[in-house]
Scaffold this motif. Sequence first.
Motif, mmCIF file in Angstrom:
data_model
loop_
_atom_site.group_PDB
_atom_site.id
_atom_site.type_symbol
_atom_site.label_atom_id
_atom_site.label_comp_id
_atom_site.label_asym_id
_atom_site.label_seq_id
_atom_site.Cartn_x
_atom_site.Cartn_y
_atom_site.Cartn_z
ATOM 1 N N GLN A 63 -29.752 -13.627 14.393
ATOM 2 C CA GLN A 63 -29.341 -14.807 13.634
ATOM 3 C C GLN A 63 -29.383 -14.535 12.135
ATOM 4 O O GLN A 63 -28.491 -14.945 11.383
ATOM 5 C CB GLN A 63 -30.241 -15.997 13.990
ATOM 6 N N GLN A 64 -30.419 -13.809 11.715
ATOM 7 C CA GLN A 64 -30.541 -13.468 10.296
ATOM 8 C C GLN A 64 -29.452 -12.489 9.866
ATOM 9 O O GLN A 64 -28.882 -12.621 8.785
ATOM 10 C CB GLN A 64 -31.931 -12.886 10.022
ATOM 11 N N LEU A 65 -29.158 -11.510 10.723
ATOM 12 C CA LEU A 65 -28.104 -10.544 10.398
ATOM 13 C C LEU A 65 -26.743 -11.234 10.253
ATOM 14 O O LEU A 65 -25.965 -10.915 9.340
ATOM 15 C CB LEU A 65 -28.020 -9.465 11.474
ATOM 16 N N ASP A 70 -22.637 -12.141 6.850
ATOM 17 C CA ASP A 70 -21.433 -12.947 7.085
ATOM 18 C C ASP A 70 -20.569 -12.343 8.188
ATOM 19 O O ASP A 70 -19.373 -12.103 8.027
ATOM 20 C CB ASP A 70 -20.617 -13.074 5.791
ATOM 21 N N ILE A 71 -21.229 -12.087 9.323
ATOM 22 C CA ILE A 71 -20.544 -11.503 10.478
ATOM 23 C C ILE A 71 -19.781 -12.606 11.211
ATOM 24 O O ILE A 71 -20.351 -13.638 11.569
ATOM 25 C CB ILE A 71 -21.558 -10.825 11.429
ATOM 26 N N ARG A 72 -18.494 -12.378 11.443
ATOM 27 C CA ARG A 72 -17.650 -13.387 12.075
ATOM 28 C C ARG A 72 -16.951 -12.807 13.306
ATOM 29 O O ARG A 72 -16.781 -11.608 13.417
ATOM 30 C CB ARG A 72 -16.615 -13.897 11.077
ATOM 31 N N THR A 75 -20.988 -13.751 18.065
ATOM 32 C CA THR A 75 -22.187 -14.573 17.874
ATOM 33 C C THR A 75 -23.451 -13.735 17.975
ATOM 34 O O THR A 75 -23.439 -12.621 18.498
ATOM 35 C CB THR A 75 -22.249 -15.683 18.931
ATOM 36 N N TRP A 76 -24.545 -14.326 17.512
ATOM 37 C CA TRP A 76 -25.829 -13.641 17.652
ATOM 38 C C TRP A 76 -26.200 -13.505 19.127
ATOM 39 O O TRP A 76 -26.859 -12.538 19.519
ATOM 40 C CB TRP A 76 -26.927 -14.358 16.864
ATOM 41 N N GLN A 77 -25.724 -14.442 19.964
ATOM 42 C CA GLN A 77 -25.987 -14.349 21.405
ATOM 43 C C GLN A 77 -25.289 -13.128 22.013
ATOM 44 O O GLN A 77 -25.845 -12.477 22.911
ATOM 45 C CB GLN A 77 -25.522 -15.619 22.121
ATOM 46 N N ASP A 78 -24.085 -12.823 21.515
ATOM 47 C CA ASP A 78 -23.372 -11.630 21.990
ATOM 48 C C ASP A 78 -24.151 -10.360 21.648
ATOM 49 O O ASP A 78 -24.267 -9.443 22.470
ATOM 50 C CB ASP A 78 -21.973 -11.554 21.364
#
Length: 227
Positions: A63-65, A70-72, A75-78
């Motif tokens: 989530q922090q990364l 600004d990763i688009r 998702t953090w879940q992926d």
Amino acid sequence: MMKAVIFDLDGTLLDRVASVKNFIDSQYDRFTNFVGHIPKENYTQRFIELDNHGYVWKDQVYQQLIREFDIRGITWQDLLLDYKNQFRNSCVPFPNLISMLRELKSNNLVLGMITNGYGQFQMDNIKALGIEPYFQTILISEWEGIKKPDPQIFLRALEQLNVSPKQSIYVGDHPENDIKAAELLGMKGIWKKNVQWNSFEGNLIIDDLAELPSIISNLSKQIIESY
């Protein structure tokens, strides 16, 4: 005489620093379409910092990364799912791991393991190292409902191995959760050096797993001679 040796996993048998670097390198390549705008060395270094030697679970790390870089498009879940599924493929053992376990078994010692962490994740890593068959018991904190340094998880392992604390050795890299916790129960503690802790007061310290069999043999001889 010593009858059992119980091990920690991360930082003791599994070279977690090397494993994490392997994994992050491969994850970056798998998701380069989404993280390619970040220099790989920056992505790797920030993951390692946020991970804090494994003491921060990866949902928070990712989530922090996502926010910082600004990763688009992903998702953090992926990223977390990829971590859970792929980390096992990046596991790096410390040198002499298998030969050390074989020698201990040949010396009629029973082997156990106690590791904090998520059950299936840790078991996948143990299997990836090819060491599961060497252990008579493996306790993982999530599955046990207790974690180190709680004495109950050590006592549970000793009971399953059918040995007393005085007949047992614990090998780990954490001065408090591993060594002190085991020694408070009457076990012998052997510290596997870890640069995370610059100093440690103890008589039994190893750099290399290959040192273990001779140290344990000497401990048994000392016990026999004391009678």
